[in-house]
Enzyme design. Structure first.
Site, PDB file in Angstrom:
ATOM      1  N   ASP A 124      41.584  58.494  63.661  1.00 17.43           N
ATOM      2  CA  ASP A 124      40.792  59.189  62.665  1.00 17.43           C
ATOM      3  C   ASP A 124      40.502  60.574  63.240  1.00 17.43           C
ATOM      4  O   ASP A 124      40.605  60.801  64.448  1.00 17.43           O
ATOM      5  CB  ASP A 124      39.513  58.415  62.314  1.00 17.43           C
ATOM      6  CG  ASP A 124      38.922  58.899  60.980  1.00 17.43           C
ATOM      7  OD1 ASP A 124      39.359  59.962  60.477  1.00 17.43           O
ATOM      8  OD2 ASP A 124      38.026  58.221  60.440  1.00 17.43           O
TER       9      ASP A 124
HETATM   10  C1  BGC Z   1      37.782  60.301  57.604  1.00 22.47           C
HETATM   11  C2  BGC Z   1      39.182  59.824  57.272  1.00 22.47           C
HETATM   12  C3  BGC Z   1      40.020  60.980  56.797  1.00 22.47           C
HETATM   13  C4  BGC Z   1      40.012  62.059  57.850  1.00 22.47           C
HETATM   14  C5  BGC Z   1      40.818  63.283  57.470  1.00 22.47           C
HETATM   15  C6  BGC Z   1      37.798  61.486  58.530  1.00 22.47           C
HETATM   16  O1  BGC Z   1      36.520  62.024  58.659  1.00 22.47           O
HETATM   17  O2  BGC Z   1      37.056  59.237  58.189  1.00 22.47           O
HETATM   18  O3  BGC Z   1      39.153  58.809  56.299  1.00 22.47           O
HETATM   19  O4  BGC Z   1      41.323  60.570  56.494  1.00 22.47           O
HETATM   20  O5  BGC Z   1      38.674  62.474  58.069  1.00 22.47           O
HETATM   21  O6  BGC Z   1      40.199  63.989  56.447  1.00 22.47           O
END
Ligand code: BGC
Length: 812
Positions: free
Chosen positions: A233
């Protein structure tokens, strides 16, 4: 080429490419080159792999409305349709969107569970039930990959709430971990072979998920045979050696990450084996081969499927996901010729999607007001705001036409960008053409505002640094917003808006507006970023007066439709909810309208459960979720009866938060104990012997069904139903298992299968629903394996968890 030989050819191309890379190129490939992509490696014919959020649309690599995206209904709505084929069609549309935007991998689906209704991203996950989540997620992944685009099933694992999400240690015993939280991932890996997975921010049982050797290398890859790539993530990767040893292939975003040069150095220092890096590179190259980004490798999909009409599909999913939980006296569908008094701020300004990374910018939005106005005859519809839950200034949106002008330190204009609303969020390379973070010194948000209502309009700022705000040529504020007590730099963006001035404006008269923001170069963010907002709030009206207006209109109309909603400050990524109450005076509005109109229909525009204390006082309640860009059109279809609402609850809808058995989302001393074990959702309500407002699986349509017969065999059940009503319809046949004389600790009942069945009036349909062996198994913590629980089971065919129609007994 047959799929088998294509796979062999891809593996060969991967090995060849791997063999041609030196250590530095390999480790570079494992780190983002920017916010959304990996570096191209021309020496092996590898294109830059591009990723994008997900899950309701494909935003693309820029946070802007310049390149709009189809916005589908929230995942809760998709799950409410209980139809993997529909999820698959959604996936295909998203693949089409991804291809249009040059995206190879969609950062979706979110298959964490609805453990507590307070979870801030509840709207973004499917269900409280692991089986339903796994089936819908499988359909979705298959659909995206049908279009030749990858997915990252996320967030692996137990990322079920937002509080302290970067660090929280979720303590989950092996059995609930296997039977609940890992189960959807397992089902999707086995049934859809996803090309990617995203490891979560949180820890599970003391180990951070990006470093979780056991769950990633042993369970996900070892036991389940996952052969895709594992991406962190965003900003979750925190240790070079622990991450690579823990099976993390790609650290995002970049370029400043724990991989790249740091990983090459670790290999040279003998801290990480070269073969471990090779494994990760192989996984990334396999992804590239699958999506057609590696020269010489045949992509999985050479010819993408036929184009899908995004508007039509968004509308279909919305109405298939609407859950009609109450419909007294045939209040719905509306009889022809009836007059309608519509109220609620969200009826005019619909909330079509949830906040955070899931946000996309649709090209248009059909509100309930638009949708009903398009189908009701002239003069049959009135609208009054009634209650407006947004009492805070929000990014300048409706009525504004804005752009951002960028200047360097000497005041020269170096570029301009359009703005979807007053929100500037430029992270990494996502900057207007020609602008760099180094050169950028100030941003002026300029444009016009045409008010919808006359009165005092409040303007303000959100973010840190120096601002100068002008409306209609007059400077109203000049000053600096300093960092408060908060230490999180992102708080600057997610923080509270500050009101700076109020100006009397006249409806329809356009004024010039501008907000100049001078950057504080000394302010450090984890990535180069510009984040601030120009915020606004329309005239504040006396709440009692607003309610009185709506009541007057409702008094004389045949039907009153009230749309109630949550706001961006209630449901979003980044924080959990504190309660389940509808914000503002919306409950008062519903009660006041219902008191004067017995045909009051309430439409709930929220991504997840809210308390509906007046639910027995109104004729009908329709749960609309965040319905996507065509939500208002779908609502008109359903209210007028052109289509029936197709949804069944994918999650238990509580009467009050106090009655919910599992709510805790706040860690104590860094840890959140999943102390309830295997009892979440309806399993927990059953254990507590409590009844919610609306049970799991509940939802009404516009026709009637008789359940004629049920035959149960070990591998499948066969159910025969008849549409006994006067119109065509669709039924969700639900199969639950109830253990008889249970010797082991198990829930009282659980969902084991379901089918979505269509029938014409009078038609009888027989459907066979597989009963997987897993439905009869538990995770045996002593044996560390699945164990079949032999014995007698009651198999029920039901319209919801509690609306049982037929019962059979099965011995396994
Ligand atoms: C989120 C993810 C997301 C990523 C990219 C993170 O803060 O938890 O679900 O895909 O950001 O935007």
């Amino acid at each position: 080429m047959a799929e088998n030989s294509a796979e062999t050819a891809r593996e060969a191309a991967v090995e060849k490419a791997l063999g041609a890379l030196d250590l530095d190129a390999k480790t570079r490939l494992l780190a983002g080159q920017d916010m959304w992509s990996l570096p191209a490696l021309p020496q092996i014919g590898l294109e830059s792999l591009v990723m994008s959020d997900g899950p309701v649309g494909v935003r693309g690599v820029r946070w802007t409305a310049d390149d709009p995206s189809v916005a589908l209904p929230s995942p809760t709505a998709l799950a409410a349709a209980w139809d993997p084929e529909l999820a698959r069609r959604a996936g295909r549309l998203l693949a089409q969107e991804a291809r249009r935007k040059g995206v190879h991998v969609l950062l979706a689906p979110t298959v964490n569970l609805h453990r507590s209704p307070l979870g801030g991203r509840h709207f973004e996950a499917y269900s409280e039930d692991p089986y339903l989540t796994g089936v819908v997620g499988t359909g979705y992944v298959l659909g995206v990959q049908d279009g030749g685009v990858g997915t990252t099933v996320k967030h692996f694992v137990a990322n079920d709430a937002e509080t302290d999400r970067f660090t929280v240690d979720n303590r989950v015993a092996p059995r609930p971990l296997r039977e609940l939280y890992l189960a959807p991932f397992e089902a999707i890996v086995k049934n859809a072979r996803p090309w990617g997975i995203m490891t979560a921010y949180n820890q599970v049982n003391g180990v951070t998920m990006t470093e979780h050797h056991h769950l990633v290398n042993e369970v996900l890859r070892g036991e389940w045979g996952f052969d895709g790539f594992n991406v962190s993530d965003w900003m979750a990767a925190r240790s070079t050696t622990a991450d690579i040893e823990g099976g993390l292939d790609v650290a995002m975003p970049g370029p400043h990450t724990v991989y790249g040069e740091a990983l090459a150095a670790a290999v040279r220092a003998g801290e990480v084996a070269g073969s471990t890096v090779d494994t990760a590179v192989r996984n990334v190259l396999r992804l590239a081969a699958r999506v057609g980004a590696l020269e010489g490798a045949p992509p999985v999909v050479a010819d993408p499927p036929a184009p899908v009409d995004g508007d039509a599909l968004a509308r279909e999913i919305a109405r298939r996901g609407f859950v009609l939980v109450r419909n007294e006296g045939g209040a719905l569908p509306l009889a022809a010729g009836r007059t309608v008094a519509l109220s609620g701020a969200a009826a005019r300004d619909a909330r079509v999607l949830g906040g955070g990374s899931a946000q996309v910018f649709p090209e248009h939005v059909v509100s309930p007001l638009d949708g009903l106005a398009a189908v009701l005859p002239e003069g049959a519809l009135t609208y009054a705001v009634g209650a407006d839950p947004s009492d805070e200034l929000a990014p300048a949106d409706r009525g504004f036409s804005l752009r951002a002008r960028c200047r360097d330190a000497s005041g020269n204009v170096i570029g301009e960008g359009s703005l979807p609303n007053g929100q500037v969020q430029w992270i990494g390379d996502d900057l207007p053409e020609g602008v760099t973070h180094d050169a950028l010194a100030s941003i002026e948000v300029i444009g016009t505002f045409t008010p919808r209502e006359s009165g005092g309009h409040a303007f303000g700022t959100r973010g840190l640094g120096a601002f100068s705000l002008a409306v209609d040529g007059e400077t109203l504020f000049e000053g600096t917003q300093a960092m408060g007590a908060e230490t999180d730099p992102f708080e600057a963006f997610f923080g509270s808006p500050v009101e700076r001035a109020t100006v009397e404006l006249t409806a329809g008269e356009t004024v010039e507006v501008s907000l100049l923001h001078t950057l504080d170069k000394g302010f450090a963010t984890p990535l180069p970023a510009v984040m601030f907002s120009f915020v606004h709030l329309g005239p504040r009206r006396d709440p009692d007066e607003l309610i009185a207006e709506a009541v007057e209109a409702a008094r004389t109309a045949d039907t009153a439709v009230v749309v109630v909603a949550t706001t961006e400050r209630v449901e979003s990524e980044g924080f959990d909810r504190k309660d389940l109450a509808l914000p503002g005076r919306q409950d008062d509005l519903v009660r006041a309208v219902a008191a004067v109109n017995p045909n009051t229909v309430v439409v709930v525009n929220s991504g997840s459960p809210v308390e509906l204390p007046w639910r027995e006082e109104v004729a009908a309640v329709l749960l609309g979720w965040f319905p996507g860009q065509e939500g208002g059109a779908a609502l008109a279809d359903v209210l007028t009866g052109v289509e029936e609402p197709g949804g069944r609850l994918p999650t238990t809808w509580p009467g009050t938060l106090a009655e919910v058995p599992v709510t805790e989302v706040t860690p104590t001393d860094g840890a959140l104990h999943y102390a309830e074990g295997i009892a979440i959702g309806y399993r927990a309500w059953d254990e507590a012997g409590a009844a919610p407002a609306y049970p799991f699986g509940h939802g009404l349509g516009y026709t009637d069904w008789s359940y004629d017969s049920l035959r149960a065999a070990p591998g499948a059940v066969t159910v025969r139903i008849t549409n006994t009503g006067t119109r065509a319809g669709r039924e969700t046949v639900q199969i639950y298992l109830l253990p008889v004389d249970d010797a082991v600790e198990r829930p009282a009942r659980w969902l084991a299968g379901f089918a979505s069945v269509q029938a014409a009036p009078g038609e009888t349909v027989e459907t066979e629903i597989p009963l997987p062996r897993r439905a009869f198994e538990i995770w045996d913590e002593e044996q560390n394996d699945w164990a079949l629980v032999a014995g007698s089971y009651e198999v029920v065919a039901a319209r919801s968890l509690v609306d049982v129609r037929l019962t059979a007994t099965l011995d396994v």
